[in-house]
Design an enzyme around this catalytic site. Sequence first.
Site, mmCIF file in Angstrom:
data_model
loop_
_atom_site.group_PDB
_atom_site.id
_atom_site.type_symbol
_atom_site.label_atom_id
_atom_site.label_comp_id
_atom_site.label_asym_id
_atom_site.label_seq_id
_atom_site.Cartn_x
_atom_site.Cartn_y
_atom_site.Cartn_z
ATOM 1 N N CYS A 159 -13.905 -2.487 -8.760
ATOM 2 C CA CYS A 159 -15.162 -1.769 -8.556
ATOM 3 C C CYS A 159 -15.571 -1.024 -9.821
ATOM 4 O O CYS A 159 -16.606 -0.361 -9.841
ATOM 5 C CB CYS A 159 -15.036 -0.796 -7.388
ATOM 6 S SG CYS A 159 -13.786 0.480 -7.626
ATOM 7 N N GLU A 173 -19.407 -5.133 -9.387
ATOM 8 C CA GLU A 173 -17.977 -5.375 -9.258
ATOM 9 C C GLU A 173 -17.660 -6.662 -10.012
ATOM 10 O O GLU A 173 -18.556 -7.437 -10.337
ATOM 11 C CB GLU A 173 -17.572 -5.481 -7.787
ATOM 12 C CG GLU A 173 -18.016 -4.291 -6.974
ATOM 13 C CD GLU A 173 -16.969 -3.749 -6.035
ATOM 14 O OE1 GLU A 173 -15.900 -4.389 -5.907
ATOM 15 O OE2 GLU A 173 -17.213 -2.687 -5.428
ATOM 16 N N GLU A 209 0.843 -1.202 0.000
ATOM 17 C CA GLU A 209 0.000 0.000 0.000
ATOM 18 C C GLU A 209 0.869 1.239 0.000
ATOM 19 O O GLU A 209 2.003 1.213 0.489
ATOM 20 C CB GLU A 209 -0.887 0.031 1.252
ATOM 21 C CG GLU A 209 -2.360 -0.235 1.007
ATOM 22 C CD GLU A 209 -3.087 0.870 0.269
ATOM 23 O OE1 GLU A 209 -2.518 1.968 0.131
ATOM 24 O OE2 GLU A 209 -4.215 0.634 -0.167
#
Length: 536
Positions: A485, A528, A408
């Site tokens: 998404c 999604e 991340e």
Amino acid sequence: METRKRNDKGKAKGKGKRKQKKITAPEPCSSEDVLFKDIVAVLGQAEVDKVLEEGTELDSPFEFHQEVELEVRAIGSNGEGIAVAPDGTKPWAVVVPLTLPGEKIRARIYKSARLHSFADLLEITTPNPALRDDSRVKCKYFGACGGCQYQMLSYETQINLKRDVVVKAYKNYSNLLQSSLPPILSTIASPLEYGYRTKLTPHFEAPPAAARKNPSATSDGKKPDWLAIGFNKIGTHKTMDIEECPIATPVINAALGPARERIIKNIHTYERGVSLIFRDSLDTTPDIDPRTAQQPIDKLSEAFTKQICVTDHKATVRETVGEWIFEYNGGSFFQNNNSVLVPLTDYVRDAIFPLPSATDPSSPSPVTVAVSVVPDTPRPTHLVDTYCGSGLFAITLSPNFEKVAGIELSTESITFATRNARLNGISPDKISFRSGDASDIFSVVGDFPPSHSVVVIDPPRKGCDDAFISLLLKFRPATVVYVSCNVHTQARDVGKILNATADAGEGERYVLQSLRGFDLFPQTAHVESVAVLRLV
């Protein structure tokens, strides 16, 4: 059906002036671009090409606020009905929300764009009884609030429409031959059709200056006419007042009323508009210390049986996904439909480790969720979870791997993900969360063997940039699971990956092995999707 007053800013200009206006194509994969491709499909490519060649794609056949009778031809990927101009006019589409194919309607034009206009629905003169049943609607704001599009449809129809969105996305954006695509499977349903949404973000505008100068005007607790606390009206940026939301969880709906009362009472103290947050959470008191918590943690304690609503963007939210515990910052990203997270994470697991006869327990009838095991493919031992957030996939998939790394850019997310691993009793020797520099995100897993590695990608709506895809191809893991998404940017990115390796040698070329949608937001047009890619 509610109609809205529109100003005349969208009124069509003279034909000569419209021709001089610079035509800017919508950004690829944006909602405007997705809509335009649906419009081309309805009008026909040949008719569209003719209008483009004439240079009249901005010359609407309608006047501002003109009322027209139309027949709806299709539902676009964004959930709106797409009608066509009456016979005798030029090829032109009209986008009308809350309408269904085959319906005849009256609508009022309020804005025109390239080859299409937008209109408010005035009346459905001939409904489509095979699809529409307004008795299904459970929200008093449906038809005005822009949050939901599909409440008048059966859930089976919603699921089928969402599969169609995946099909169209790969047709329009992947740049792949149909022969390179696997059968697109039916969309996995949400266990909850209403009362599922664990996060709401209503908003309100700042009070007028006169109200701030005269606090007594709202001291009686009555909501002033100018104050609306809720969501945008369909097709506008104007806020409408919302007192309850049937797709939100009961905990959130119970918190809306008291919060509204506090805002109304103190509205004169606000100098600017506010975006609120309501998150369904397990009670976070007492705090669970991952350093001293006994394993397994007592899931019958009050911390795991009492639900609360968190309304502070900086507060900690706690929830469980199956047997796993997750905590994260209230303002950060976490999937907003807890009821479907176990089927989603189980599906990803079964896609990585496919069984010849695997079935999907979340579906009313057994359906295949994974294809046969790829011959001569070694069992994966290492997992890289990119865009890992607070660790959803890294943690839920961890029992199946020897080593797991979550990557991340957000240091706050890494902090929560690391905490969540400890809360779930996962050894730091097995799982770690690392800050990956955007310029070389896979350098932090340089010790992972690519031939035994799986990379999970779960990016924001904009998808992956070319630099990320280049690094992924350089790392060349055996399996890539792309959770998205935004199926349109997913299709674009998957196409780039497959086309980049199309001429590669044995064991270096990616194929798209399976593709399937998931319904995380019932009653809306959103879908999604999960794409599984393997080296062959």
